[in-house]
Design a protein around this motif. Sequence first.
Motif, short mmCIF file in Angstrom:
data_model
loop_
_atom_site.label_atom_id
_atom_site.label_comp_id
_atom_site.label_asym_id
_atom_site.label_seq_id
_atom_site.Cartn_x
_atom_site.Cartn_y
_atom_site.Cartn_z
N GLN A 37 0.72 -1.09 -0.03
CA GLN A 37 0.05 -0.02 0.06
C GLN A 37 0.87 1.24 -0.03
O GLN A 37 0.43 2.46 -0.50
N LEU A 38 2.17 1.31 0.46
CA LEU A 38 2.78 2.55 0.75
C LEU A 38 3.70 2.70 -0.26
O LEU A 38 4.47 3.82 -0.29
N LEU A 39 4.25 1.59 -1.00
CA LEU A 39 5.38 1.90 -1.90
C LEU A 39 4.79 2.24 -3.38
O LEU A 39 4.15 1.36 -3.73
N PRO A 40 5.10 3.29 -3.81
CA PRO A 40 4.55 3.57 -5.28
C PRO A 40 5.00 2.65 -6.22
O PRO A 40 5.78 1.88 -6.28
N LYS A 41 4.03 2.26 -7.16
CA LYS A 41 4.19 1.30 -8.25
C LYS A 41 5.65 1.59 -9.10
O LYS A 41 5.71 2.68 -9.29
N ASN A 42 6.16 0.47 -9.43
CA ASN A 42 7.45 0.83 -10.22
C ASN A 42 8.38 1.75 -9.38
O ASN A 42 9.04 2.48 -10.50
N SER A 43 8.55 1.67 -8.25
CA SER A 43 9.50 2.85 -7.61
C SER A 43 10.57 2.29 -7.10
O SER A 43 11.76 3.12 -7.02
N VAL A 44 10.74 0.94 -6.92
CA VAL A 44 12.10 0.68 -6.12
C VAL A 44 12.98 -0.16 -6.91
O VAL A 44 12.79 -1.17 -7.63
N ALA A 45 14.05 0.06 -6.74
CA ALA A 45 15.28 -0.54 -7.66
C ALA A 45 15.57 -1.60 -7.00
O ALA A 45 15.99 -2.62 -7.86
N SER A 46 15.73 -2.04 -5.78
CA SER A 46 16.10 -3.04 -4.91
C SER A 46 15.26 -3.34 -3.95
O SER A 46 15.43 -2.50 -2.99
N PHE A 47 14.87 -4.50 -3.37
CA PHE A 47 14.60 -5.17 -2.26
C PHE A 47 15.59 -6.03 -1.41
O PHE A 47 16.21 -6.73 -2.23
N HIS A 48 15.85 -5.79 -0.32
CA HIS A 48 16.79 -6.96 0.50
C HIS A 48 15.90 -7.72 1.45
O HIS A 48 15.16 -6.71 2.23
N VAL A 49 15.68 -8.79 1.51
CA VAL A 49 14.72 -9.59 2.55
C VAL A 49 16.02 -10.43 3.12
O VAL A 49 16.50 -11.54 2.95
N MET A 50 16.74 -9.82 4.32
CA MET A 50 17.74 -10.63 4.94
C MET A 50 17.19 -11.07 6.07
O MET A 50 16.90 -10.76 7.24
N PHE A 51 17.20 -12.57 6.05
CA PHE A 51 16.90 -13.35 7.19
C PHE A 51 15.41 -12.90 7.79
O PHE A 51 15.36 -12.52 8.94
N PRO A 52 14.59 -13.23 6.88
CA PRO A 52 13.19 -12.90 7.40
C PRO A 52 12.63 -13.97 8.47
O PRO A 52 13.38 -15.03 8.57
N ASP A 53 12.10 -13.56 9.64
CA ASP A 53 11.51 -14.52 10.55
C ASP A 53 11.27 -15.63 10.02
O ASP A 53 10.45 -15.96 9.17
N PRO A 54 11.97 -16.95 10.47
CA PRO A 54 11.75 -18.20 9.87
C PRO A 54 10.55 -19.09 10.01
O PRO A 54 10.17 -19.79 9.38
N TRP A 55 9.77 -18.69 11.18
CA TRP A 55 8.70 -19.24 11.74
C TRP A 55 8.80 -20.73 11.40
O TRP A 55 8.14 -21.62 10.35
N PRO A 56 9.72 -21.72 11.82
CA PRO A 56 9.98 -22.81 11.61
C PRO A 56 9.00 -23.98 11.96
O PRO A 56 9.10 -24.89 11.31
N LYS A 57 8.32 -23.78 12.96
CA LYS A 57 7.36 -24.79 13.33
C LYS A 57 6.24 -24.96 12.28
O LYS A 57 5.77 -23.72 11.69
N ARG A 58 5.88 -26.05 11.94
CA ARG A 58 4.96 -26.40 10.76
C ARG A 58 3.46 -25.46 10.99
O ARG A 58 3.11 -24.64 10.38
#
Length: 194
Positions: free
Chosen positions: A86-107
């Motif tokens: 909702q808050l990032l304009p369309k076609n506006s971001v050059a790169s996203f970094h998703v570094m170690f997102p919370d893993p939620w390892p339990k099934r």
Amino acid sequence: MELVPANCFAPLDFEGIYGRKAPVEVDLGCGDGSFLAALAAENPAKDFLGIERLLGRVCSACRKIERSGLNNARILQFEISYAVEQLLPKNSVASFHVMFPDPWPKRRHAPRRLVTENFLASLHRALAANGTVQIATDETEYYRQITRLISQSSLFAVIPDAVPANAMSKFEKRFTLGGVKIHRLVLRKVSPVT
Ligand SMILES: C[S@@+](CC[C@H](N)C(=O)[O-])C[C@H]1O[C@@H](n2cnc3c(N)ncnc32)[C@H](O)[C@@H]1O
């Protein structure tokens, strides 16, 4: 001011926030901001936005940016999925970094994971043409889930043998020191043929 004041409904005005027109990179779940601040220091010609929901980490990130005198980095305290959609304009971001997102390892917790088909569609919408997404995780099952989603999607192509950034996030340093295997994926936005 390092904290972006967000109107919860209007797309962010990057030129107004940074006072210039430059490529914008976004660190999703930026934690204490060490990766964001290092990237911003290394790349003064680009602008950087960290999105993080925990106040303590937001404050640490803002302090790092302020102490380093970085004019090209800001923090948005918000929930990632909503902010990207909702808050990032369309076609506006050059790169996203998703570094170690919370893993939620339990099934039973797996549905809470950030990277889903809908989330990939939101990243694609916000990315500029040829924009990239850099993902790192220590969680093998999560990595497999992400690669499965990508293989079923026409929105992204995998960039093989991509070189990771010089900067390291706090979790990346911790896992590297502990000898934990890190799975990495770099994706490029594939624009629909019109
Ligand atoms: C495992 S930590 C990794 C922090 C940092 N990226 C690093 O590599 O050092 C995940 C971070 O993402 C934030 N986070 C997780 N889910 C989020 C969400 N839905 N919205 C905003 N922040 C989120 C957490 O608060 C936490 O700071």
